[in-house]
Scaffold this motif. Structure first.
Motif, short mmCIF file in Angstrom:
data_model
loop_
_atom_site.label_atom_id
_atom_site.label_comp_id
_atom_site.label_asym_id
_atom_site.label_seq_id
_atom_site.Cartn_x
_atom_site.Cartn_y
_atom_site.Cartn_z
N UNK A 8 0.84 -1.21 0.00
CA UNK A 8 0.00 0.00 0.00
C UNK A 8 0.87 1.26 0.00
N UNK A 9 2.12 1.08 -0.47
CA UNK A 9 3.07 2.18 -0.62
C UNK A 9 3.51 2.76 0.73
N UNK A 10 3.44 1.93 1.77
CA UNK A 10 4.05 2.27 3.05
C UNK A 10 5.13 1.23 3.35
N UNK A 11 5.97 1.51 4.31
CA UNK A 11 7.10 0.61 4.60
C UNK A 11 6.65 -0.78 5.03
N UNK A 12 5.57 -0.86 5.80
CA UNK A 12 5.18 -2.13 6.39
C UNK A 12 3.92 -2.73 5.78
N UNK A 13 3.36 -2.08 4.75
CA UNK A 13 2.24 -2.65 4.01
C UNK A 13 0.97 -2.77 4.82
N UNK A 14 0.00 -3.47 4.24
CA UNK A 14 -1.32 -3.63 4.85
C UNK A 14 -1.62 -5.10 5.08
N UNK A 15 -1.91 -5.45 6.33
CA UNK A 15 -2.24 -6.83 6.67
C UNK A 15 -3.58 -7.24 6.08
N UNK A 16 -3.63 -8.45 5.52
CA UNK A 16 -4.89 -9.04 5.06
C UNK A 16 -4.96 -10.49 5.52
N UNK A 74 6.77 -9.28 1.02
CA UNK A 74 7.03 -10.37 1.95
C UNK A 74 6.15 -10.13 3.16
N UNK A 75 5.64 -11.20 3.82
CA UNK A 75 4.70 -11.00 4.93
C UNK A 75 5.17 -9.96 5.95
N UNK A 76 6.45 -9.98 6.28
CA UNK A 76 7.06 -8.89 7.04
C UNK A 76 8.03 -8.19 6.08
N UNK A 77 7.66 -7.03 5.52
CA UNK A 77 8.56 -6.34 4.60
C UNK A 77 9.90 -5.97 5.23
N UNK A 78 9.88 -5.80 6.54
CA UNK A 78 11.11 -5.63 7.33
C UNK A 78 10.83 -6.24 8.69
N UNK A 79 11.87 -6.71 9.34
CA UNK A 79 11.68 -7.41 10.61
C UNK A 79 12.73 -6.98 11.61
N UNK A 80 12.39 -7.16 12.88
CA UNK A 80 13.35 -6.82 13.92
C UNK A 80 14.57 -7.73 13.89
N UNK A 119 16.24 -5.41 7.25
CA UNK A 119 15.62 -4.09 7.10
C UNK A 119 14.99 -3.88 5.74
N UNK A 120 15.24 -4.77 4.78
CA UNK A 120 14.74 -4.53 3.42
C UNK A 120 14.55 -5.85 2.67
N UNK A 121 13.60 -6.67 3.14
CA UNK A 121 13.27 -7.88 2.39
C UNK A 121 12.63 -7.48 1.06
N UNK A 122 12.77 -8.35 0.07
CA UNK A 122 12.16 -8.06 -1.22
C UNK A 122 10.87 -8.87 -1.39
N UNK A 123 9.97 -8.37 -2.19
CA UNK A 123 8.68 -9.01 -2.39
C UNK A 123 8.85 -10.32 -3.16
N UNK A 124 7.90 -11.24 -3.01
CA UNK A 124 8.04 -12.56 -3.63
C UNK A 124 8.00 -12.57 -5.15
N UNK A 125 7.53 -11.49 -5.76
CA UNK A 125 7.51 -11.41 -7.22
C UNK A 125 8.42 -10.29 -7.73
N UNK A 126 9.30 -9.78 -6.87
CA UNK A 126 10.22 -8.72 -7.26
C UNK A 126 11.51 -9.33 -7.83
N UNK A 127 12.07 -8.77 -8.89
CA UNK A 127 13.32 -9.32 -9.45
C UNK A 127 14.47 -9.31 -8.44
N UNK A 128 15.38 -10.25 -8.62
CA UNK A 128 16.64 -10.25 -7.89
C UNK A 128 17.61 -9.40 -8.70
#
Length: 344
Positions: A8-16, A74-80, A119-128
């Motif tokens: 949703x164009x925020x750092x941590x996205x929207x939970x569904x 990714x379910x957690x776009x960034x994690x502790x 701090x910066x996981x990539x999305x599951x359909x994002x290029x490497x």
């Protein structure tokens, strides 16, 4: 219960909350805006999310919308914290055998683990995206858990109770950079770029009987350049369970809710000294490096190259009916271009 994070164009996205068949989802801002927020308040939030999940799977929630894996972070776009183990000691043994090194006996009783960048996981359909093919780009198919709060010194049983969710992982590795980094004696950094996780994270009960002894007893399916590459069973030859890995990570420090612990590359011995590729009738491998190790041990040199620009990798895990459980990680390798170059 299945959960995902939409971009949703925020750092941590929207939970569904996602339906079991991965066809529909529903936002739950009144319960938790993000997955991390849900994990921080899990005991209160979980029953509320489960109620939504039940209604979604029964088809009685009119607010449901189509679920699009392409729109997932990714379910957690960034994690502790992101710590990756090496629970499949067969994989470690092959690595050392390929370079003529003996493996210490302690590796069978004391897990290997490294702390990765979270701090910066990539999305599951994002290029490497990588700066050079010469870095030895490789995929690594793994399973991971997300924990709740884990007190320092937790027992294995206590660690097992802390496991909240499971995901798949592509732990991208740069094999050409690893030897020099490890030679410094200070561990991985540049050789372990951002990882990608499956579109969906699931609670352990979603796996039914496949979740036993804190292990996932299902094949992890790797498809490389649209050809079958591996389907080793993640519950077979897993020397250390997820409960043991979590307890290992918490030996000298507490773990915060939202900590991700990876299994390491899923690897099966396959009843042979060296393992067997799918083409030779085996279950194959979850990374290119393992295939190259076996080629080196058996033939004296590797013949399979690491990933090139344009290569694709797909990771999946399916239930007994052939239904994808976590959704799929699908990535293509592309040259990295700095942001200013992309704008130009």
């Amino acid at each position: 219960m299945k959960l995902a994070t939409l971009n949703n164009h925020t750092r941590d996205g929207q939970l569904v909350v996602v339906s079991r068949d991965l066809r529909h989802c529903i936002t739950v801002p009144e319960i938790a805006p993000t997955l991390q927020a849900a994990l921080d308040d899990w005991h209160r939030v979980k029953p509320l999310l489960e109620e939504v999940s039940l209604g979604l799977n029964q088809g009685i929630l009119l607010q449901a919308i189509p679920f699009n894996q392409e729109n997932c972070e990714s379910p957690l776009p960034r994690a502790y914290q992101w710590a990756d183990g090496s629970a499949y000691v067969n994989h470690v043994e092959l690595v050392r055998k390929a370079r003529g090194a003996e493996m210490p006996e302690s590796f069978w009783s004391d897990p290997l683990m490294y702390q990765g960048g979270s701090d910066a996981f990539i999305a599951p359909r994002t290029p490497i995206t990588m700066g050079s093919e010469e870095w030895g780009i490789d995929f690594e198919g793994e399973v991971a858990v997300i924990t709740g709060d884990v007190p320092m010194g937790s027992t294995t049983d206590e660690a097992a109770e802390s496991i909240r969710l499971l995901m798949l992982v592509n732990d991208v590795s740069l094999r050409g950079l690893i030897p020099q980094e490890l030679g410094k004696g200070f561990g991985f950094f540049q050789s372990k770029p951002s990882s990608a996780f499956s579109p969906v994270a699931v609670t352990p009960d979603e796996l039914g009987k496949a979740w036993q002894d804190s292990k996932v007893h299902l094949p992890l399916i790797s498809t490389y350049n649209r050809e079958p590459f591996g389907y080793p069973n993640a519950g077979v030859d897993m020397t250390f369970s997820f409960a043991e890995l979590v307890a290992h990570a918490a030996k000298t420090r507490p773990l915060s809710a939202g900590t991700i612990i990876g299994s390491g590359t899923v690897s099966n011995k396959q009843g042979t000294d060296y393992g067997t590729s799918i083409e030779e009738g085996g279950v194959g491998y979850s990374c290119i490096a393992e295939r190259r190790m076996i080629e080196t041990i058996r033939d004296g040199k590797p013949t399979t190259s690491f990933m090139r620009f344009g290569d694709t990798i797909k990771l999946d895990m399916q239930d007994a009916d052939g239904q994808s459980i976590f959704g799929t990680i699908e990535q293509v390798v592309q040259p990295y271009r700095p942001p200013n170059a992309q704008e130009a």
